[in-house]
Design a protein around this motif. Sequence first.
Motif, short mmCIF file in Angstrom:
data_model
loop_
_atom_site.label_atom_id
_atom_site.label_comp_id
_atom_site.label_asym_id
_atom_site.label_seq_id
_atom_site.Cartn_x
_atom_site.Cartn_y
_atom_site.Cartn_z
N ALA A 243 0.84 -1.21 0.00
CA ALA A 243 0.00 0.00 0.00
C ALA A 243 0.87 1.25 0.00
O ALA A 243 1.68 1.44 -0.90
CB ALA A 243 -0.96 -0.04 1.19
N SER A 244 0.73 2.07 1.01
CA SER A 244 1.47 3.34 1.03
C SER A 244 2.98 3.15 1.17
O SER A 244 3.76 4.08 0.96
CB SER A 244 0.98 4.22 2.18
N LEU A 245 3.41 1.93 1.50
CA LEU A 245 4.84 1.65 1.64
C LEU A 245 5.44 1.04 0.38
O LEU A 245 6.57 0.58 0.39
CB LEU A 245 5.07 0.71 2.83
N GLY A 246 4.67 1.06 -0.70
CA GLY A 246 5.20 0.58 -1.96
C GLY A 246 4.90 -0.88 -2.20
O GLY A 246 3.88 -1.42 -1.75
N ALA A 247 5.78 -1.55 -2.91
CA ALA A 247 5.60 -2.95 -3.26
C ALA A 247 6.96 -3.63 -3.32
O ALA A 247 7.98 -3.01 -3.61
CB ALA A 247 4.86 -3.10 -4.60
N ILE A 248 6.96 -4.92 -3.04
CA ILE A 248 8.18 -5.72 -3.12
C ILE A 248 7.93 -6.90 -4.05
O ILE A 248 6.98 -7.67 -3.87
CB ILE A 248 8.62 -6.27 -1.74
N LYS A 249 8.78 -7.03 -5.06
CA LYS A 249 8.74 -8.21 -5.91
C LYS A 249 9.82 -9.18 -5.43
O LYS A 249 11.00 -8.84 -5.37
CB LYS A 249 8.99 -7.87 -7.38
N TRP A 250 9.39 -10.39 -5.07
CA TRP A 250 10.30 -11.43 -4.58
C TRP A 250 10.60 -12.40 -5.72
O TRP A 250 9.70 -12.82 -6.45
CB TRP A 250 9.66 -12.20 -3.42
N THR A 251 11.84 -12.76 -5.86
CA THR A 251 12.24 -13.74 -6.87
C THR A 251 13.16 -14.76 -6.24
O THR A 251 14.19 -14.40 -5.65
CB THR A 251 12.96 -13.07 -8.06
N LEU A 252 12.77 -16.02 -6.35
CA LEU A 252 13.61 -17.12 -5.88
C LEU A 252 13.97 -17.97 -7.10
O LEU A 252 13.09 -18.43 -7.83
CB LEU A 252 12.87 -17.97 -4.85
N ALA A 253 15.26 -18.15 -7.32
CA ALA A 253 15.71 -18.93 -8.46
C ALA A 253 16.85 -19.84 -8.01
O ALA A 253 17.70 -19.44 -7.20
CB ALA A 253 16.17 -18.03 -9.60
N GLY A 254 16.86 -21.05 -8.52
CA GLY A 254 17.91 -21.99 -8.12
C GLY A 254 18.20 -23.01 -9.19
O GLY A 254 17.36 -23.31 -10.05
N ASN A 255 19.40 -23.55 -9.14
CA ASN A 255 19.81 -24.62 -10.04
C ASN A 255 20.59 -25.66 -9.26
O ASN A 255 21.45 -25.32 -8.44
CB ASN A 255 20.67 -24.07 -11.18
N TYR A 256 20.29 -26.91 -9.50
CA TYR A 256 21.06 -28.04 -8.96
C TYR A 256 21.54 -28.85 -10.14
O TYR A 256 20.77 -29.18 -11.05
CB TYR A 256 20.19 -28.90 -8.03
N ASN A 257 22.85 -29.19 -10.16
CA ASN A 257 23.43 -29.75 -11.37
C ASN A 257 24.55 -30.73 -11.01
O ASN A 257 25.45 -30.40 -10.22
CB ASN A 257 24.00 -28.60 -12.22
N VAL A 258 24.48 -31.93 -11.57
CA VAL A 258 25.50 -32.96 -11.32
C VAL A 258 25.90 -33.58 -12.66
O VAL A 258 25.03 -34.00 -13.43
CB VAL A 258 25.00 -34.06 -10.38
#
Length: 815
Positions: free
Chosen positions: A653-668
Amino acid sequence: MPSSVSRPLRPLVRLPARLLAGSGLFALAAGFPVAGWSAASDANPAPAAAADDLNEIIVTGTREAGKRVQDSLTSIEVLGGETLQATGQTNLLDALRGTLPSFTADQFGGDVGNLVRSARLRGLSPGQTLVLVNGKRRHNSANIYADGGPNGGSNPADLDFIPLDSIDHIEVLRDGAAAQYGSDAIAGVINIILKKADSGTHVSTLGGITGRGDGATAQGSVFHGFDLGDGGFINVTADYRHHDFTNRTGDDPRAPSGTVVKGRIYGDPLSDVVNIGYNAEAPLTPSVTFYSFGTASHRSAESYENWRPGSRIPALWPNGFFPEETADEYDVGFTLGARGDNLAGWRWDLSSTYGHDWLAIGVINSGNPNLANAGSGFYNAAYAKQTSFNAGKLVSTQQTTNLDLVREFDVGLFAKPVNVAWGLEHRHEVYEVDAGEYASYAAGGSASYAGFTPTDAHTADRNSAAGYIDLSTQLVRNWQFELAGRIEHYDDFGDSESGRVISRYDITPWLAVRGAVGNGFRAPTLAQQYFSALNVSPTSASLQLPVNSPGAKLLGVQALKPETSTEYSAGLVLEPVPGLHATLDFYQIEIQNRIINSGALSGSLAQAAILANGASLPAGISAGNTSVTFYLNGVDTRTQGADLNLDYTTDLASLGAIKWTLAGNYNVTSILKQQPAPKALAGVTILDATAITSLTSYDPRSKISLAANWTLGSWDVTLRETRWGHSYYVAHDYSSVGDYVARAVSPAFLTDLNIGYRVTQGFRVDLGAQNLFDRYPAKTNPATRWFGINVDTYPQNTPYGFNGGYYYVKLSADF
C-alpha cells in the motif's frame, strides 16, 4: 629487423571478398532460428517483454505467434534489461552470472583465456550453448581456450561485445534445442532481444572499485532512437568500458634475499572495450518489413604472467620482469533481412548474418631469452633488445543465410489449427591461424607466450546446409504438443539428424505439467580441428597437434566427430494463488563423444608427428623432452539437475511494493565412458584427475538466489542474496611429482545491493555493491602453489571469484 608493434591498427570492419562471393549475402540455402515468429515479427511489433510480466510474448523455443512465458512448453526465463542493469555490471557476461543460477563463468583464465572470457550453462562446455541476437545465430570468437579446465577447447560467441544499453530483454531457453536451432544448442539457448525504441536518448556513466582499491572501472554509454516514419525506426547504442588490473597474488619466494617481489598473475586484466550497436526496421510495403541490426567492437587488453627472475635475461631485465600478454581484437556482426506476412498465405523471413572476429595476440615487457643472452648459443644481436612481440593472429568468420516460413492449417482434428514451420539454412565458416614474427617463436620464443610458427599457420573453411520442420498444435483442450526435426550436412564430417518432442498439459488453471525428449548435436568447430601451437626451445618441444594434420594421421588420431546428445526434461508450472508464479523443471542430458584435450604423448612418436607437420627441431632435443596433445572425442557424460523459479509481488500500500524472486539450479555431471586412445598411442592418459574434476565438479553443484526489489515513489532497492554451493577441483601437487591435491571451495552466501533514486523525471542515481560484505574463499592448499607465488591466492575454481567486494555509483539521464 624485429618488430616492436604488438597492436597493429586494423580496420574496424573487414569483409573478405572471397567469403562474400563464395557464400552469397542472400544465397538461398537458409533456415531458422525462427525465433522471430511472434507478434514481434509482424510489421507492427509487440511491446517489449518485461521480466516481471509472464503475459509477455516469447520468441525463443517456439515458432507460434503470441506464445506467452507462462504458457511455454519448456523451461524458459526472461530477464529484463532493468534486471541486468540493476546488477551494476558493465558487461553482459557478468550481468548474467549475477542473475541466472544455471549460468557460471570464471573470473580468472589462463593465458589468452584471461583476456577473452567465456561462460557455461548447466555446467556444460561454453560451446554447448547457442547464442542468438534477435533470433539470429551469433558468430563465434576466434580465440580457442587452449588451457585446461571446463572451458578447454571451446571458442563460443563473445558476450562482451553486446552493449548492455542496447538490450531490451534476454530469453534463456534452458533446454536442448538442436532440432530447432541446429548445432551448439545442447545446454540451451540465450536469445538477446534488442530494443525497438524509435525516440528518446539515454545516457549513463558508472564508476566503481574493489574493496582493496584496485580494479577501478569506468563506463559511459549513450542510446538514441530515431523515428523513420510509418512504423520504422533505428536506434544506436555506443558504450566504452575501462577496467583496471586487480591482483590477489602473493610474494614470489624466488626473489633475491632481502627483496620482496609481489606476484601479479592472479587477477583481472587491464581492458578497454568499445561497442557500437544498432537495431533498425522499416516497412517496404504494407506487408513487407526490412530489418537490420549489428555491432562493431574493439577490445584492447593486457594480462600479467608469472615473474621472471633477473637471471633469465640479465642484459635486459637485471632485476627480473613481469611479461604481459596482450589482445588487440576487432569484432563485427550484422544481419540484413526482410520478413512478410503473406507469401501465398505463409509468413516468411529471409536474412543473412555475417560475423567476423580478428584477434592479434602480443607479448610486452618481455624478451626472448635464447636470442637475447650472449652465451645461449642462439644469440642474435638484431633481436637481443626486443621487449615486445607480435605473437600472431587468430581469425574467425561466419556467414549464415536463413529462410523461414510459418503458416497455420485448420485440419479440423484438433482443438486449434496446426502451426507448420519449415526452413532452410546455409552457413559458411572460415578459420585462420597466422604466424607471429620470427623473434616471438624462434629458439623457445618470447617469455610467457611463444608466438605461432609458420607451421602453425593455416586457413580452413567449410559449408553446411540444413532443413527443418516444426509442427505444433493443441490436440485437445489444455493439451499442447510440438514435434520438430532437422537434417544438417557439413562438408567436413557429413550428416546429422536431430528431433524433439515437446508437450504440456494444463491440469487445472493453476497447475500444468510439461516435458520434452529429443536428441541434439554440436559440430566440432574449425578451431578445434585446425588450431596449432608449437613451442620449440633449444632443449624441448611441445605441440597442440591439429587433428587433420599429417602428424595426427601418422599417430592414428581420428578426425573429430560431432558431439551428440540425448535429452529429457519434465516440469511443473504452478500459480496456486494470484500473483505467485512458480516453475520446477528436471532435466537429464547425456552427451556422447564430448570433445576434450588429450593427455601429453612424449617420445619418438611425438617427435615424428612434429616433423611430419613440417617443423624442424634442434638436434639437442631428446625424445623424452618432446610432446604433443590433441583434441579428440574422448568421453561420454551425463548431466542431471533441476531449475527452480518463483516470483511473487507483495503490495505494501502506502509503503510501496516488493517483488520477490527465488531462483535456483542443482546440477551434477558424471562420466559414463572414456574413449580409448588410438592403438598407436598406448599409454596416453586421456583423462587425468584434473581433467575429470574439470568436467564433473568444477562448477558449484547448486546455486540459489533470493532477490527482493522494493519500489516506493522515486526509490527502488534491489537486494539479492546468493548461495554458491560446493565446488571441487583437483590440481597437480607441486610438492610431490605425479600427485594431486584438491582445491575445494566451501559454500558461501554473497549479498548484492543496488539503491536507486530518481532525482527528477529524467535523472537517476544508483549506488550499489556486488559482494557487499567483501566475502573471500579460503586460500589455496600450499601444495598447489606454483612456484609458491600464490601464497595469498585463492582457488582458481572459486565460482564467485576472488576480488572480494566491488562498490559503484551510476548516474543516468533520459531525454
